[in-house]
Design an enzyme around this catalytic site. Sequence first.
Site, PDB file in Angstrom:
ATOM      1  N   HIS A 119      -1.651   1.168   7.277  1.00 10.65           N
ATOM      2  CA  HIS A 119      -2.100   1.045   5.821  1.00 10.65           C
ATOM      3  C   HIS A 119      -2.227   2.480   5.242  1.00 10.65           C
ATOM      4  O   HIS A 119      -2.215   3.289   6.057  1.00 10.65           O
ATOM      5  CB  HIS A 119      -3.726   0.412   5.844  1.00 10.65           C
ATOM      6  CG  HIS A 119      -4.153   0.422   4.828  1.00 10.65           C
ATOM      7  ND1 HIS A 119      -3.429  -0.326   3.669  1.00 10.65           N
ATOM      8  CD2 HIS A 119      -5.276   0.747   4.022  1.00 10.65           C
ATOM      9  CE1 HIS A 119      -4.281  -0.376   2.408  1.00 10.65           C
ATOM     10  NE2 HIS A 119      -5.330   0.493   2.656  1.00 10.65           N
TER      11      HIS A 119
ATOM     12  N   CYS B 171       1.115  -1.272  -0.032  1.00 10.83           N
ATOM     13  CA  CYS B 171      -0.058  -0.003   0.131  1.00 10.83           C
ATOM     14  C   CYS B 171       0.742   1.187   0.005  1.00 10.83           C
ATOM     15  O   CYS B 171       0.484   2.448  -0.470  1.00 10.83           O
ATOM     16  CB  CYS B 171      -0.975  -0.149   1.157  1.00 10.83           C
ATOM     17  SG  CYS B 171      -0.212  -0.354   2.767  1.00 10.83           S
TER      18      CYS B 171
END
Length: 535
Positions: A447, A214
């Site tokens: 994330h 990510c």
Amino acid sequence: MPEPKVQSSDKCFSQDDAGGSCGKGYPHSKAPESKGKPAGQHVEIETSRGKVTLDVDELVPKRLGMISKPGRLILEYEVPTRGIRAHHCMDVKVSSHADDTDAWARSEVQRLLVAHHLWLSRVDDQQLLRFLQKIQSAKHKTLSPSSADSENKHVSKPFSSVLSEAEAKEMVTLVLGKRVSLGLPSEWLQAWSFEGDALQSCPYGVRQAEGGPCGIVAPVQAFLLGSLIDSHVPPSDATPEQCQSALRDAMTDCLYQCAGINDRGKAQCAKVRVLVPPASLDRTVAAKRLLRGPEGCTVMEFADWTSLRAAWDMEPLSTAYFHNGTDPDNHSAGVILFLYSALATRGVTQVRSDADVPDEVVMIAAHGYCSQEAVNLLLTGFATSNVFNDSKRLGSETSGESLLLRGVQQRPKVGFLSLFEAFGSLEVGSFFKDPTWPVWVIHAESHYSVLFAGPKDRVEAGQTELPEDGAVTDVWYYDPLGRQDEEKRITIKPAALAVKPDEDDLETNGMIAKCIRTRWGEMADLDWNGAEPIY
């Protein structure tokens, strides 16, 4: 069947006698009533569970899409009785003439209805016609004058060489540090593509296949959105071709930024190095080998922005980096190659010197997630270790026991917001909070995702400046890993709350809300406008 929307696709495929194809299945919604089309005719598809023979009446058409290169029409369908949802592909003979859209579309509809009659038997002819007309119109539109979609006669040929063993070893050590023997997690294997589940609501949405990369995907997604906004294209209304073009613009911008160039017009004689796997290796074999490092890769050196931008659509980059519409995600290492290309362009020695502790810096930290240095490299072109403005020194320089902490040296194109600032663990400086484009990478725990502003009236007026402080603002949230099937628009009203948000109330003050409030203030009221909040 709802009005189809111009889309691209990255699903896997099955076969029928007309040369079409479609993807592996998964459960979805209930089938509508049959419209009386002939029963008893069958198609055979290839799924992850093997070949399946279906009656044509079991197929329920859902959406139409398009892979513009090499020119394929996608019919997304589901088979509720079997728990399958997949795609069927049909070759389209796209016309090269902009002035014969209607005649071409009508002729192509008739051809497709004959060649793929079983698959299209429940698709409305007029919807198919309107969709093809959109495709033909979109083909002759460019994203911006600087886009490489238009022909450019001044594209230079890149210089190619084989990456030396010594440099390959230095690069993989920089990426993995002491975990070099373990290699990258297999979740990092994926090509660059768009998320099929988000095509209706978020056509700009890049796909992240698995958790892990990510920190690479989100910055590229952010630059993609910035490219659309900078070209006066509202992201929600962008066509597949505009999104594909913006993706390649974003990748080019990121790499040229690593070469020290922030202005496309000035990207002359700045060397960008792009890695591709050895041509002798099968694509899948090459991808798995890249988990261990870039040894044996070819390095292509580009001297100007336009040449690299054009090269993404040509071999070998088009195959090495982008999803081909058929293979599973883990048959490609496009995201890994992009990270190595950024490192090769900046240079291993320079990347280390950017960081606070050169000998200890790694790009991939614990659990296979990107370090701040890797994210900063893509966002700013410098692999610094911090997100505050400028630099700070700990200790006395004269005593010889000081440490220089390097942050962001100037206002970047894309910003950065962090949940850790909401917890008081770090400081995000004004450079990252007020970037050139109204686009931010969001870091919430482990994330990375994206937030962006730019409503239609602002974009269409050619204004990409940030919303004024104190003004009511709409922003959009997108998570490349989230499989979003709805667009998440958040209306921000600064200083509108009467009571401080409850730290433990995840519905009104979840992770993303906390990140947003680090930029718009703790008392900002956030309205998700009916979309499900991200906690």
